[in-house]
Design an enzyme around this catalytic site. Sequence first.
Site, PDB file in Angstrom:
ATOM      1  N   ASP A  84     -24.678   0.262 -49.519  1.00  0.00           N
ATOM      2  CA  ASP A  84     -26.130   0.064 -49.622  1.00  0.00           C
ATOM      3  C   ASP A  84     -26.701   1.255 -50.396  1.00  0.00           C
ATOM      4  OD1 ASP A  84     -26.518  -2.389 -47.916  1.00  0.00           O
ATOM      5  OD2 ASP A  84     -25.461  -1.110 -46.516  1.00  0.00           O
TER       6      ASP A  84
ATOM      7  N   ARG B  25     -22.039  -9.654 -43.661  1.00  0.00           N
ATOM      8  CA  ARG B  25     -22.426 -10.981 -44.155  1.00  0.00           C
ATOM      9  C   ARG B  25     -21.253 -11.725 -44.801  1.00  0.00           C
ATOM     10  NH1 ARG B  25     -27.736  -8.207 -45.001  1.00  0.00           N
ATOM     11  NH2 ARG B  25     -29.178  -9.311 -43.625  1.00  0.00           N
TER      12      ARG B  25
ATOM     13  N   HIS C 145     -17.080  -3.449 -38.947  1.00  0.00           N
ATOM     14  CA  HIS C 145     -15.831  -3.693 -39.683  1.00  0.00           C
ATOM     15  C   HIS C 145     -15.244  -2.340 -40.080  1.00  0.00           C
ATOM     16  CE1 HIS C 145     -18.320  -2.837 -43.160  1.00  0.00           C
ATOM     17  NE2 HIS C 145     -19.108  -3.862 -42.892  1.00  0.00           N
TER      18      HIS C 145
ATOM     19  N   SER D 104     -18.567  -6.290 -45.694  1.00  0.00           N
ATOM     20  CA  SER D 104     -19.952  -6.475 -45.271  1.00  0.00           C
ATOM     21  C   SER D 104     -19.967  -7.445 -44.097  1.00  0.00           C
ATOM     22  CB  SER D 104     -20.754  -7.086 -46.429  1.00  0.00           C
ATOM     23  OG  SER D 104     -21.938  -7.684 -45.941  1.00  0.00           O
TER      24      SER D 104
ATOM     25  N   GLY E 202     -15.342  -0.643 -42.638  1.00  0.00           N
ATOM     26  CA  GLY E 202     -16.255   0.257 -43.343  1.00  0.00           C
ATOM     27  C   GLY E 202     -17.059   1.109 -42.365  1.00  0.00           C
ATOM     28  N   HIS E 203     -17.567   0.482 -41.293  1.00  0.00           N
ATOM     29  CA  HIS E 203     -18.317   1.246 -40.286  1.00  0.00           C
ATOM     30  C   HIS E 203     -17.403   2.264 -39.588  1.00  0.00           C
ATOM     31  CE1 HIS E 203     -20.727  -2.649 -40.211  1.00  0.00           C
ATOM     32  NE2 HIS E 203     -21.663  -1.763 -40.408  1.00  0.00           N
TER      33      HIS E 203
HETATM   34  O1  PAF Z   1     -27.301  -0.363 -43.085  1.00  0.00           O
HETATM   35  C1  PAF Z   1     -27.647  -0.841 -41.979  1.00  0.00           C
HETATM   36  O2  PAF Z   1     -26.821  -1.323 -41.202  1.00  0.00           O
HETATM   37  C2  PAF Z   1     -29.118  -0.811 -41.584  1.00  0.00           C
HETATM   38  O3  PAF Z   1     -29.932  -0.958 -42.707  1.00  0.00           O
HETATM   39  C3  PAF Z   1     -29.505   0.442 -40.781  1.00  0.00           C
HETATM   40  C4  PAF Z   1     -29.331   1.718 -41.595  1.00  0.00           C
HETATM   41  C5  PAF Z   1     -28.679   0.526 -39.511  1.00  0.00           C
HETATM   42  C6  PAF Z   1     -30.984   0.369 -40.374  1.00  0.00           C
HETATM   43  O4  PAF Z   1     -31.254  -0.763 -39.613  1.00  0.00           O
END
Ligand code: PAF
Length: 282
Positions: free
Chosen positions: A151, A188, A30, A186, A32-33
């Site tokens: 996170d 989710r 999304h 997120s 954010g990434h």
């Molecule tokens: O934040 C995440 O998407 C996961 O915890 C990660 C850092 C890719 C590790 O699986």
Amino acid sequence: MRIVHSIVELRQQLASAQHPAFVPTMGNLHAGHIALIAQAKPLGDCTVASIFVNRLQFLPHEDFDSYPRTWERDCAQLQAAGCDVLFAPREHDLYPEPQTFKVHADPVLADILEGHFRPGFFTGLSTVVMKLFMAVFAGKAQGTAVFGKKDYQQLMVIRQMVRQFALPIEITSGATCRAADGLALSSRNGYLSETERAEALHLSLALRTLGRDALASANGLAQHLPQLEAQAMQALTARGWKPDYLTVRRRSDLQAPQAGDDLVVLGAARLGDTRLIDNLEV
Ligand code: PAF
């Protein structure tokens, strides 16, 4: 963008890179990434993303099987964001044999909050991140990895791991991206029904209220916090949520704060079948 699946192919692709900038993900990308990719790009000479849904960080009753996998869309987004290399290991590329050797995070940091409610989560997380770091950065004098603050505890665990193992990797944090109503983005969130989605912003509102109340009682913080946290939990419960925790912690180590500490408010709560987490530095 080059897409590679095995660690050998990845290392070939990165052979001439001196300073990779890496964004690990579990896919279902999304905004954010994509913001983390944009942040990573100027920090290295090759921007690498990974997509791997890591079985080790899911508890048996959690959503490993149903975790959204949106490969085509993820690739298109990464390509458009200017990612150079996508590392998408298959299960056997990262775990060719049962992963019995694991990285155990410091329990003082990792057995509280998320680690308390998801026992084993930080072991699974630290183990896969160490493996991803070894795949991307082995043989490099330096590198950068970017993790979102959404996170928050994960970011702190990774920072501690990198520091204590003296890995030559700079950990950079990215701000949490939010929808217009304040809900933290997120993967989710996609599980939420329309009604739940409308309700979901109340997690960030509850954190904001708790943060404001904590700051207002800064002098008697230790004394007032239990009551403020209980009120915040009750308010969300009354709206139909099942909160795991809503708490104010010291930013430096996530322990109970004293007057004068920099604070972060963290929360995790279940709305219907969906568990959401969020945090706010106040
Ligand atoms: O934040 C995440 O998407 C996961 O915890 C990660 C850092 C890719 C590790 O699986």
